[in-house]
Design a protein around this motif. Sequence first.
Motif, PDB file in Angstrom:
ATOM      1  N   SER A  70       7.413   4.248  -2.921  1.00 19.20           N
ATOM      2  CA  SER A  70       6.706   3.649  -2.471  1.00 19.20           C
ATOM      3  C   SER A  70       6.801   3.679  -0.520  1.00 19.20           C
ATOM      4  O   SER A  70       5.859   2.617  -0.286  1.00 19.20           O
ATOM      5  CB  SER A  70       6.460   2.401  -2.742  1.00 19.20           C
ATOM      6  N   LYS A  73      -2.094  13.145   9.783  1.00 20.48           N
ATOM      7  CA  LYS A  73      -2.172  12.563   8.653  1.00 20.48           C
ATOM      8  C   LYS A  73      -1.465  11.370   9.073  1.00 20.48           C
ATOM      9  O   LYS A  73      -2.152  10.329   8.554  1.00 20.48           O
ATOM     10  CB  LYS A  73      -1.587  12.940   7.785  1.00 20.48           C
ATOM     11  N   ILE A  84      -3.254   3.568   8.650  1.00 21.74           N
ATOM     12  CA  ILE A  84      -1.576   3.687   7.721  1.00 21.74           C
ATOM     13  C   ILE A  84      -0.745   2.149   7.897  1.00 21.74           C
ATOM     14  O   ILE A  84       0.640   2.376   7.526  1.00 21.74           O
ATOM     15  CB  ILE A  84      -0.536   4.716   7.277  1.00 21.74           C
ATOM     16  N   LYS A 127       0.249   4.091  -1.995  1.00 18.47           N
ATOM     17  CA  LYS A 127      -0.981   5.236  -1.975  1.00 18.47           C
ATOM     18  C   LYS A 127      -0.834   5.970  -1.532  1.00 18.47           C
ATOM     19  O   LYS A 127      -1.316   6.582  -1.046  1.00 18.47           O
ATOM     20  CB  LYS A 127      -2.234   4.138  -2.398  1.00 18.47           C
ATOM     21  N   LEU A 128       0.146   5.387  -0.007  1.00 21.97           N
ATOM     22  CA  LEU A 128       0.319   6.563   1.617  1.00 21.97           C
ATOM     23  C   LEU A 128       1.040   7.723   0.704  1.00 21.97           C
ATOM     24  O   LEU A 128       0.955   8.136   1.495  1.00 21.97           O
ATOM     25  CB  LEU A 128       0.841   5.075   2.665  1.00 21.97           C
ATOM     26  N   LYS A 150       6.840   9.585   1.559  1.00 18.70           N
ATOM     27  CA  LYS A 150       7.071  11.051   1.174  1.00 18.70           C
ATOM     28  C   LYS A 150       7.829  10.898  -0.198  1.00 18.70           C
ATOM     29  O   LYS A 150       7.033  11.361  -0.966  1.00 18.70           O
ATOM     30  CB  LYS A 150       7.747  11.947   1.826  1.00 18.70           C
ATOM     31  N   HIS A 184       1.067  17.838   9.131  1.00 17.48           N
ATOM     32  CA  HIS A 184       1.683  16.522   9.041  1.00 17.48           C
ATOM     33  C   HIS A 184       1.068  15.188  10.057  1.00 17.48           C
ATOM     34  O   HIS A 184       0.777  14.276   9.694  1.00 17.48           O
ATOM     35  CB  HIS A 184       2.935  16.669   8.660  1.00 17.48           C
ATOM     36  N   LYS A 207       0.878   9.007  -1.925  1.00 17.08           N
ATOM     37  CA  LYS A 207       0.061  10.289  -2.772  1.00 17.08           C
ATOM     38  C   LYS A 207      -0.138  10.649  -1.431  1.00 17.08           C
ATOM     39  O   LYS A 207      -0.953  11.970  -1.226  1.00 17.08           O
ATOM     40  CB  LYS A 207      -0.165   9.272  -3.529  1.00 17.08           C
ATOM     41  N   GLN A 208      -1.436   9.825  -0.476  1.00 20.48           N
ATOM     42  CA  GLN A 208      -2.038  10.713   0.291  1.00 20.48           C
ATOM     43  C   GLN A 208      -1.418  10.917   1.631  1.00 20.48           C
ATOM     44  O   GLN A 208      -1.892  12.436   1.992  1.00 20.48           O
ATOM     45  CB  GLN A 208      -2.744   9.485   1.285  1.00 20.48           C
ATOM     46  N   ILE A 209      -0.509  10.801   2.265  1.00 19.66           N
ATOM     47  CA  ILE A 209       0.618  11.599   3.458  1.00 19.66           C
ATOM     48  C   ILE A 209       1.773  12.227   2.901  1.00 19.66           C
ATOM     49  O   ILE A 209       1.448  13.909   3.748  1.00 19.66           O
ATOM     50  CB  ILE A 209       0.555  10.302   4.527  1.00 19.66           C
ATOM     51  N   THR A 213       1.080  -0.873  -0.268  1.00 22.69           N
ATOM     52  CA  THR A 213      -0.544   0.502   0.091  1.00 22.69           C
ATOM     53  C   THR A 213       0.490   1.174  -0.359  1.00 22.69           C
ATOM     54  O   THR A 213       0.688   2.504  -0.190  1.00 22.69           O
ATOM     55  CB  THR A 213      -1.058   0.268   1.196  1.00 22.69           C
TER      56      THR A 213
END
Length: 119
Positions: free
Chosen positions: A55, A107, A112, A23-24, A52, A104, A26-28, A20
Amino acid sequence: MATLKAEALFNAMGDHLRATGAKLVKQIGAIYHLEILPKPGDEPVVFTIDLKNGSGSMTKGRVGSADATFTMTDDNFMAIAQGRINPQVAFMQGKMKIKGDMAHATKFTPDILPKTPKL
C-alpha cells in the motif's frame, strides 16, 4: 545540515499512504526518488516514494531503483506540492530535472501528495 521544508510534507506522507496508498499503488505502479536540494548546488537529500508495492511507502534515503528520479530545490518542490507551480512548467523552466521513465514521471502529480500544511 539544513532543515528542509519538504521534510514536514514527507513526514505526513506515512499517514497519507495508510489512508490512500493501496489506491495510489493500483493507479501509479512506480517507485520515485526525489532529490531535494536545500539550496542550489547543495548535496541533495533523497526520499524514496514506493507506489508500486503493497500500500505504498515513503523512506528517507535511496531505496532500490526508481522508475523516475526528480531533482529540484526545496523551494521549488514546495511550490509544486502546494500547487503554486505546475510540474510541467517547472520542468520546462529547468526548475525540476527528471531522469528515468517519462511515462511513470508524468503520473507523479501534486495530488498524490498529502495536502500541505502552511509552512
